[in-house]
Write an enzyme that holds these catalytic residues in place. Structure first.
Site, short mmCIF file in Angstrom:
data_model
loop_
_atom_site.label_atom_id
_atom_site.label_comp_id
_atom_site.label_asym_id
_atom_site.label_seq_id
_atom_site.Cartn_x
_atom_site.Cartn_y
_atom_site.Cartn_z
N MET A 62 36.99 35.69 35.53
CA MET A 62 37.40 36.41 35.31
C MET A 62 38.86 36.29 35.07
O MET A 62 40.62 37.06 35.42
CB MET A 62 37.28 38.06 35.21
CG MET A 62 35.57 37.94 34.76
SD MET A 62 35.58 40.28 34.19
CE MET A 62 35.57 40.77 35.93
N GLY A 63 38.78 35.41 35.57
CA GLY A 63 40.63 34.76 36.55
C GLY A 63 41.47 35.47 37.25
O GLY A 63 39.95 35.42 38.45
N HIS B 183 40.95 31.83 42.78
CA HIS B 183 41.26 31.84 43.92
C HIS B 183 40.05 30.54 44.74
O HIS B 183 39.25 29.91 43.67
CB HIS B 183 40.64 32.66 45.41
CG HIS B 183 39.34 33.39 44.76
ND1 HIS B 183 37.67 33.14 44.56
CD2 HIS B 183 39.07 34.66 44.07
CE1 HIS B 183 36.98 33.48 43.85
NE2 HIS B 183 37.51 34.39 44.35
N HIS C 135 36.20 30.17 43.35
CA HIS C 135 35.60 29.40 42.05
C HIS C 135 36.22 28.02 42.04
O HIS C 135 35.39 27.02 40.92
CB HIS C 135 37.08 29.96 40.96
CG HIS C 135 36.86 32.00 40.74
ND1 HIS C 135 38.72 32.64 41.27
CD2 HIS C 135 36.33 31.98 40.03
CE1 HIS C 135 38.32 33.69 40.72
NE2 HIS C 135 36.49 34.14 40.79
N SER D 167 37.42 36.89 47.10
CA SER D 167 37.49 37.98 45.39
C SER D 167 38.90 38.25 45.21
O SER D 167 39.76 37.86 45.68
CB SER D 167 36.87 39.61 46.02
OG SER D 167 37.20 40.76 44.62
N SER D 168 38.94 38.10 43.95
CA SER D 168 39.54 38.56 42.91
C SER D 168 40.40 39.69 43.74
O SER D 168 41.83 40.45 43.43
CB SER D 168 39.84 38.51 41.24
OG SER D 168 39.11 37.46 41.43
O1 PAF Z 1 31.95 37.25 37.79
C1 PAF Z 1 31.84 37.18 36.84
O2 PAF Z 1 33.71 37.25 36.92
C2 PAF Z 1 32.02 37.93 35.45
O3 PAF Z 1 31.74 39.04 35.84
C3 PAF Z 1 31.61 37.29 34.09
C4 PAF Z 1 30.17 35.87 34.78
C5 PAF Z 1 32.57 35.94 34.85
C6 PAF Z 1 31.21 37.42 33.21
O4 PAF Z 1 32.86 38.15 33.01
#
Ligand code: PAF
Length: 283
Positions: A30-31, A34, A37, A187-188
């Protein structure tokens, strides 16, 4: 790196690789990216021919409108990070592109207890929203491997369950939680902590580690009570749940006894930011 916003263009771009039978690795996000990801991107690059990352703040998985409004967004920085980390394609559709005229086509599955406890209990509708978007993204991208962080442990188990129930041709790969130097799970949402909150946030992981250390020497109920009290000793914290559960079914356990593989999971409000974390026990 290719940046694509429409489903049609994404499918077209991917077709070249699919025709050559190349392995596509996929990291849904979801952008507000960090290092957690970026670790998933690195693993995908090591195990696949091309790597696709989606950046889409999925409105239908937010049960709290304020949380959705405050969710951090920084698409241009995300694009720069993905490019410099060797991602091949960023898929960043609009809400209208994913849900034209609000049409969601929700994926309804039976999960047993998996979606009824913890996050499922406190965030009604959340997992349905997650599964719906992940299934939609899998259909668009057609990945061989998809990567998810273990910080969202229950989400990982739900997605594994969805893959198995629908027989989707994709391997779901769970990757270790990446932590800041003081132990806070990346975490974002950490971006929303005030300086003061950020300074004390390590307490959540510290208590989880203590629980792992104490292990079976203390009865489960006593350990859970201890953990909640310990976190809340600082009045900035409010624990929503603290559970010790089976790693596969996520059924909370009442007593030690079996040799099951367990995990301690918690959701904690620090100010108005809701953070989750977990540690596997007896590993
Ligand atoms: O973990 C996340 O960031 C979200 O739940 C995901 C898996 C991208 C689905 O929107």
């Amino acid at each position: 790196m290719k940046e694509i916003t429409t489903i049609k263009e994404a499918k077209l771009w991917l077709r070249t690789y699919q025709k050559k039978n190349l392995k596509i690795g996929f990291v849904p996000t979801m952008g507000a990216l960090h290092d957690g990801h970026l670790r998933l991107i690195a693993q995908s690059r090591a195990e696949n021919d091309i790597t696709v990352c989606s950046v889409f703040v999925n409105p239908i998985q937010f049960n709290n409108p304020e949380d959705l409004a405050k969710y951090p967004r920084n698409l241009s920085l995300d694009a720069r990070l993905l490019k410099s980390h060797g991602c091949n394609m960023m898929f960043c559709p609009s809400v209208e592109e994913m849900y034209p005229n609000g049409k969601q086509d929700p994926v309804d599955l039976e999960y047993g207890m998996l979606d009824k406890v913890m996050e499922g209990k406190f965030r009604p509708g959340h997992f349905k929203g997650v599964v719906t978007v992940v299934k939609k993204l899998f259909d668009i991208i057609g990945p061989s491997n998809a990567y998810f962080g273990k910080k969202d442990y229950q989400q990982l188990m739900i997605i594994k369950h969805m893959q198995a129930s629908l027989g989707l041709p994709v391997n779901i790969i769970g990757c270790e939680t990446v932590r800041e130097d003081d132990g806070l799970a990346m975490s974002s949402r950490n971006l929303r902590l005030t300086i003061g909150e950020r300074q004390v946030a390590r307490r959540i992981f510290e208590v989880l580690c203590k629980v792992r250390e104490k292990g079976t020497k203390t009865p489960v109920w006593e350990l859970k009570e201890w953990a909640i009290k310990k976190i809340q000793e600082d009045s900035m914290f409010r624990v929503e749940y603290f559970e010790i559960a089976d790693r596969e079914t996520l059924m909370p356990v009442e007593a030690w006894g079996h040799k099951n593989q367990l995990v301690a999971l918690t959701a904690v409000f620090l100010g108005d930011v809701r953070l989750i974390d977990n540690v596997e026990l007896f590993s």
